[in-house]
Design an enzyme around this catalytic site. Structure first.
Site, PDB file in Angstrom:
ATOM      1  N   SER A 176      -3.115 -12.881  -4.457  1.00 20.55           N
ATOM      2  CA  SER A 176      -1.996 -13.415  -3.676  1.00 20.55           C
ATOM      3  C   SER A 176      -2.028 -14.936  -3.661  1.00 20.55           C
ATOM      4  CB  SER A 176      -2.086 -12.887  -2.240  1.00 20.55           C
ATOM      5  OG  SER A 176      -1.210 -13.594  -1.382  1.00 20.55           O
ATOM      6  N   TYR A 189      -6.078 -11.719   5.669  1.00 20.69           N
ATOM      7  CA  TYR A 189      -5.461 -11.148   4.473  1.00 20.69           C
ATOM      8  C   TYR A 189      -5.835 -11.974   3.246  1.00 20.69           C
ATOM      9  CZ  TYR A 189      -1.863 -10.122   1.004  1.00 20.69           C
ATOM     10  OH  TYR A 189      -1.211  -9.815  -0.162  1.00 20.69           O
TER      11      TYR A 189
END
Length: 334
Positions: free
Chosen positions: A127, A152
């Site tokens: 990501s 995350y």
């Protein structure tokens, strides 16, 4: 080829599986169909994939080690594309343990499955959030990413480290894909563009964080899919001349790519473009920056251009129009 796609009923997994099926690959889709967001949307994506004869589906939670390893031993795919994960920066503040189970334990089981049943290539979703507190733009895969600003992001950086160790120890070719703010039809309802659309159409106000002073490298789903597809057979090799300055390659068969539009837009321009596509102005509530958020994302895609001669082409005006057209059709039909 026989390709295993984890998270096949997710946003990216669905579009990628559909594209690979159109290219005559055999696809095994795995998903646990959890209720992080609307399960019906996942079921509707799955129904489309099931129309292809070359698609098979297994409902499975990757954190269940024995079940997944037995499945890998039975199927022995040529390539694994690991897209399953607990997504969302904000949710990681509310339910951190979900990220440990899915993004770390689940990924370890995928790595073990690939070790015990060798594959030609393991590609996995990282990501843009791994860039965290980085201030130098555009974000390059040659930059250090040791300062995440959300759990995350930390789990995605951990995935890259775990993949590197398995590439080194067991010679598994691994490619990490740092996606930049993916949007488009059949997207994730927890994403801002989706909730903005819903609220504008329903006449509800939208929350504009950091007073709209943010930039995002919004990347249309078709560009993401094309990038992944073109990388399938670009198998990472050991870099015999590796030095520690080479962050995105290694002495192991390991590689990291950014897949982003390479053209960030301001949040306010994004909202104005969405308003134009909807033909309706938003009632805006301006708010402070959210925890875990970053001011800007901006992908350096030099490696992508050099290695597969690919650069995303779909700009925000075209992409948001396509999303809005789908949204109006989908929610009129359900």
């Amino acid at each position: 080829m026989k390709i295993l796609v984890t998270g096949a009923c997710g946003f990216i997994g669905f579009h990628l599986s559909k594209n690979l099926l159109a290219l005559s690959h055999d696809i095994i889709g795995v998903d646990n169909l959890n209720d992080y967001y609307d399960v019906q949307l996942k079921e509707d994506r799955l129904a489309i994939l099931k129309q292809f004869d070359a698609f098979r589906f297994e409902k499975m939670d990757l954190s269940h080690k024995n079940e997944f390893l037995a499945f890998m031993q039975k199927e022995k795919p040529d390539i694994v594309i690991h897209l399953a994960a607990q997504a969302g920066v904000r949710y990681s503040l509310e339910n951190p343990y979900a990220y440990l189970e899915s993004n770390l334990s689940g990924f370890l089981n995928v790595l073990e499955g690939c070790r015990q049943n060798p594959v030609k290539h393991l590609l996995y979703a990282s990501s843009s959030s791994v860039y965290g507190g980085n201030q130098t733009v555009p974000f390059s895969t040659q930059h250090n990413v040791d300062h995440p600003v959300s759990l995350y992001a930390a789990t995605k950086k951990s995935n890259e480290l775990m993949a590197h160790s398995y590439s080194h120890l067991y010679n598994i070719p691994t490619t990490g894909l740092r996606f930049f703010t993916v949007y488009g039809p059949y997207g994730r309802p927890d994403m801002a563009y989706y909730s903005f659309t819903k609220n504008i159409l329903e006449g509800n106000p939208i929350k504009v964080f950091n007073n709209g002073v943010m930039e995002r490298d919004f990347t249309y789903i078709d560009d993401i899919v094309e990038g992944i597809t073109n990388l399938l057979e670009v198998i990472p090799q050991k870099n015999e001349n590796w030095t520690q300055e080479e962050v995105s390659t290694s002495f192991a068969p390991y590689k990291i790519y950014n897949i982003g539009n390479n053209k960030p837009v301001t949040l306010m321009h994004f909202i104005e473009t969405l308003e134009k596509a909807l033909g309706k102005e938003a009632d805006k509530i301006y708010m402070e920056m959210q925890s875990g958020d970053v001011l800007r994302t901006y992908a350096d895609i030099t490696d992508l251009e050099n290695d597969i001669q690919f650069k995303p082409t779909i700009q925000i005006e075209e992409g948001l129009k396509a999303f809005v057209d789908w949204y109006l059709w989908y929610y009129k039909s359900v």
